[in-house]
Design a protein around this motif. Structure first.
Motif, mmCIF file in Angstrom:
data_model
loop_
_atom_site.group_PDB
_atom_site.id
_atom_site.type_symbol
_atom_site.label_atom_id
_atom_site.label_comp_id
_atom_site.label_asym_id
_atom_site.label_seq_id
_atom_site.Cartn_x
_atom_site.Cartn_y
_atom_site.Cartn_z
ATOM 1 N N ASN A 1 0.706 3.937 -2.939
ATOM 2 C CA ASN A 1 0.203 5.274 -2.623
ATOM 3 C C ASN A 1 1.299 6.323 -2.594
ATOM 4 O O ASN A 1 1.021 7.524 -2.533
ATOM 5 N N THR B 1 3.280 6.871 -0.125
ATOM 6 C CA THR B 1 3.305 7.474 1.195
ATOM 7 C C THR B 1 4.122 6.610 2.147
ATOM 8 O O THR B 1 4.292 5.413 1.923
ATOM 9 N N SER C 1 0.827 -1.209 0.000
ATOM 10 C CA SER C 1 0.000 0.000 0.000
ATOM 11 C C SER C 1 0.858 1.255 0.000
ATOM 12 O O SER C 1 0.565 2.229 -0.704
ATOM 13 N N ARG C 2 1.934 1.231 0.795
ATOM 14 C CA ARG C 2 2.799 2.409 0.825
ATOM 15 C C ARG C 2 3.485 2.628 -0.516
ATOM 16 O O ARG C 2 3.647 3.765 -0.974
ATOM 17 N N HIS D 1 -0.567 6.973 -8.793
ATOM 18 C CA HIS D 1 -1.728 6.418 -8.115
ATOM 19 C C HIS D 1 -2.804 5.966 -9.094
ATOM 20 O O HIS D 1 -3.750 5.283 -8.688
ATOM 21 N N HIS E 1 -11.530 10.764 -8.242
ATOM 22 C CA HIS E 1 -11.919 10.948 -6.855
ATOM 23 C C HIS E 1 -12.509 12.351 -6.693
ATOM 24 O O HIS E 1 -11.953 13.319 -7.205
ATOM 25 N N GLU F 1 -4.670 16.623 1.714
ATOM 26 C CA GLU F 1 -4.557 15.172 1.924
ATOM 27 C C GLU F 1 -4.892 14.424 0.640
ATOM 28 O O GLU F 1 -4.224 13.454 0.280
ATOM 29 N N MET F 2 -5.918 14.855 -0.070
ATOM 30 C CA MET F 2 -6.265 14.212 -1.333
ATOM 31 C C MET F 2 -5.112 14.294 -2.323
ATOM 32 O O MET F 2 -4.864 13.351 -3.092
ATOM 33 N N ARG G 1 -2.146 13.919 -2.014
ATOM 34 C CA ARG G 1 -1.141 12.881 -1.789
ATOM 35 C C ARG G 1 -1.627 11.501 -2.240
ATOM 36 O O ARG G 1 -0.890 10.532 -2.152
ATOM 37 N N ARG G 2 -2.866 11.449 -2.707
ATOM 38 C CA ARG G 2 -3.439 10.172 -3.141
ATOM 39 C C ARG G 2 -3.855 10.166 -4.606
ATOM 40 O O ARG G 2 -4.460 9.198 -5.065
#
Length: 343
Positions: free
Chosen positions: A27, A29, A23-24, A63, A97, A113-114, A116-117
């Motif tokens: 993403n 992150t 996941s990291r 992403h 999104h 925050e978005m 970063r995704r």
């Protein structure tokens, strides 16, 4: 395993890492060692997996998603924007999104925050602060839609002031209406601010004194109904109501008809956008046609170009043309083939 679709657990098992590590990596992150990242990517290649979306995103450190930031989602305008944005994003295998900032006290933090995704963001003008837009542009490609971006942040918007001036001039000169009011809040939207400016400019050019201020309401149909209650009293009724968008205009139309008024004989009502319903109501609505879907599609193209060509940030201020559409709500005959007469 051939070309079967792998989920995150299978990727983790093949790479000998945890699901959290995958996941990291996907993403972008958190802290992941180069060794761990290499193992995740090699697991995909070694086992012959060719993910049309996830694999490319992982390999490129992306992403596979784009973000849209709206104040809210009510009404046909935002529906058209979403469809236009998806018309470019979906063929590029990018998911979309959506974040609505309306009534969020932490909207700037949520948008950051978005960022970063997703791989890029389109933001409706006036939705978040200029400092936050500049911070976003340091993280991902950002394009402002229906407004102007601060600094070097690019934008895609429709022409507002000149066509609103053309519409207002038509009412003032061709229909001899010298007591017009403007319904919409210039403080709430860059588009509305430009339309109010065009409304005022037409009055000045015609030598007619404009109203001192607009009827500052939001741009939903219910707000137009409330504006009608305020404006359409018999002792103070204006000759024409120029609305900042079609939704508000339709609300004013409902309010007028509910009071037993005839449109356009007793009061003229106009809008802006040319939403599909504008040609279907009775009387059909005089309005300004703007390319809503193309606004969002162009923003998506700019973002995707920047994503696919690293180092090439989107740039410029793109202004798409608009068109006056005359229908019966201002007293003009409509063209039965098009629902209006563009001039």
């Amino acid at each position: 395993m051939g070309s079967s679709r792998l989920n995150v657990r299978e990727i983790a098992r093949l790479a000998g890492v945890s699901v959290a590590t995958v996941s990291r990596v996907s993403n972008g992150t958190g802290q992941v060692s180069e060794e761990m990242r290499r193992r995740v990517l090699e697991a995909i290649e070694k086992h012959g997996y060719r993910p049309h979306h996830l694999g490319r995103a992982l390999a490129a450190g992306r992403h596979g998603a784009l973000g849209l930031v709206f104040p809210g989602l009510s009404g046909p305008y935002f529906t058209e924007l979403i469809q236009g944005f998806e018309s470019e994003a979906v063929p590029s295998r990018a998911s979309v999104h959506i974040l609505c900032t309306h009534l969020r006290s932490d909207s700037d933090a949520q948008v950051l925050e978005m960022a970063r995704r997703v791989d890029g963001l389109a933001v409706i003008g006036g939705t978040i602060s200029d400092p936050t837009l500049l911070r976003l542009a340091e993280i991902v490609p950002v394009v402002v839609v229906a407004g102007e971006g601060p600094g070097a942040v690019p934008s895609v918007r429709a022409e507002n002031a000149a066509t609103m001036a053309e519409l207002t001039r038509h009412l003032l000169l061709d229909h001899q209406l010298t007591d017009l009011v403007f319904v919409g809040n210039p403080e709430g939207s860059p588009d509305v601010s430009e339309r109010w400016a065009g409304f005022l400019a037409a009055h000045r050019a015609a030598g007619v004194t404009p109203p001192a201020s607009p009827v500052a309401v939001s741009m939903q149909q219910a707000d137009g109904v409330l504006a009608a209650e305020q404006l359409l009293r018999a002792d103070s009724r204006p000759g024409g109501v120029v609305c900042a968008n079609d939704e508000a205009a339709l609300g004013v139309l409902v309010g007028a008809l509910g009071r037993g008024l005839r449109v356009p004989q007793d009061v003229v009502i106009t809008g802006f956008d040319d939403a599909p319903i504008a040609a279907l109501v009775n009387p059909a609505l005089t309005t300004v046609r703007q390319p809503v879907r193309e606004l969002a599609a162009e923003a998506a193209r700019l973002i995707l170009t920047a994503v696919n060509e690293p180092g090439r940030a989107p740039s410029g201020d793109i202004v798409l043309p608009t068109e006056l559409v005359l229908r019966r709500s201002c007293g003009c005959p409509a063209n039965p083939m098009t629902g209006g007469t563009g001039i």
